[in-house]
Design an enzyme around this catalytic site. Sequence first.
Site, PDB file in Angstrom:
ATOM      1  N   ASP A   1       0.145   5.528  -0.211  1.00 32.34           N
ATOM      2  CA  ASP A   1      -0.969   4.757   0.311  1.00 32.34           C
ATOM      3  C   ASP A   1      -0.986   3.353  -0.300  1.00 32.34           C
ATOM      4  O   ASP A   1      -0.265   3.058  -1.253  1.00 32.34           O
ATOM      5  CB  ASP A   1      -2.296   5.490   0.124  1.00 32.34           C
ATOM      6  CG  ASP A   1      -2.710   5.643  -1.328  1.00 32.34           C
ATOM      7  OD1 ASP A   1      -2.752   4.631  -2.039  1.00 32.34           O
ATOM      8  OD2 ASP A   1      -3.018   6.777  -1.747  1.00 32.34           O
ATOM      9  N   GLU A   2      -1.811   2.500   0.233  1.00 32.03           N
ATOM     10  CA  GLU A   2      -1.806   1.083  -0.130  1.00 32.03           C
ATOM     11  C   GLU A   2      -1.995   0.856  -1.626  1.00 32.03           C
ATOM     12  O   GLU A   2      -1.393  -0.046  -2.219  1.00 32.03           O
ATOM     13  CB  GLU A   2      -2.905   0.357   0.660  1.00 32.03           C
ATOM     14  CG  GLU A   2      -2.907  -1.143   0.479  1.00 32.03           C
ATOM     15  CD  GLU A   2      -3.958  -1.827   1.352  1.00 32.03           C
ATOM     16  OE1 GLU A   2      -4.038  -3.063   1.304  1.00 32.03           O
ATOM     17  OE2 GLU A   2      -4.706  -1.110   2.067  1.00 32.03           O
TER      18      GLU A   2
END
Length: 201
Positions: free
Chosen positions: A53-54
């Site tokens: 994820d980011e």
Amino acid sequence: MEASKSKHRHFVIYKPYGYLSQFISHDSKQQSKKFLGLLHDFPEGTMAIGRLDEKSEGVLLLTTDGKTSDHVNSGKVEKEYYAQVDGDISEEAIQQLKTGLEIGFEGEKYLTKPCKAHRLDGVPHLPERSRKIRDDRHGPTSWVSITLTEGKFRQVRKMTSAVGFPTLRLVRVRVGGFHLSALMQIGGVIEVDKLMEEDFD
């Protein structure tokens, strides 16, 4: 002999914090985001094998070969993560992580599979993150290693939160036989000749 133009290409990268695990988005809300193409001149058709994820960092495999991607995502390949958690994680919490626990996934309850987990002695040697983690004035933190063969969306973060120790920093340090140690510079990219099945044992 000249290599075939159809030969697949494979990369191992250290995905930085703040990057999406993709190359382009048609979502207008994501146009200001950072994508993997900023790190290297990857060939057309390159895809991320799985995602981080980011806000997560670490080892990410890229390939132009869909079959290789399918194998890594099949649930047979280990992925090891180092998670810095909020608080002094207890042995009881470690045991819960190991045996499996309920997390939310796509609006349903999901029971995680048994996994490997242990507390790390001290702080692991990792590059400094671009965005600073809160300091000790806000309370103690600790580090735990979690090794999974599955990979639900934000699974490690949901697991540590479920046992009462939310994740502050998450770094994937290994996918199969590919380790972060060869990529200690954030944003590092290594092209490999092939992703062999034995590399994932």
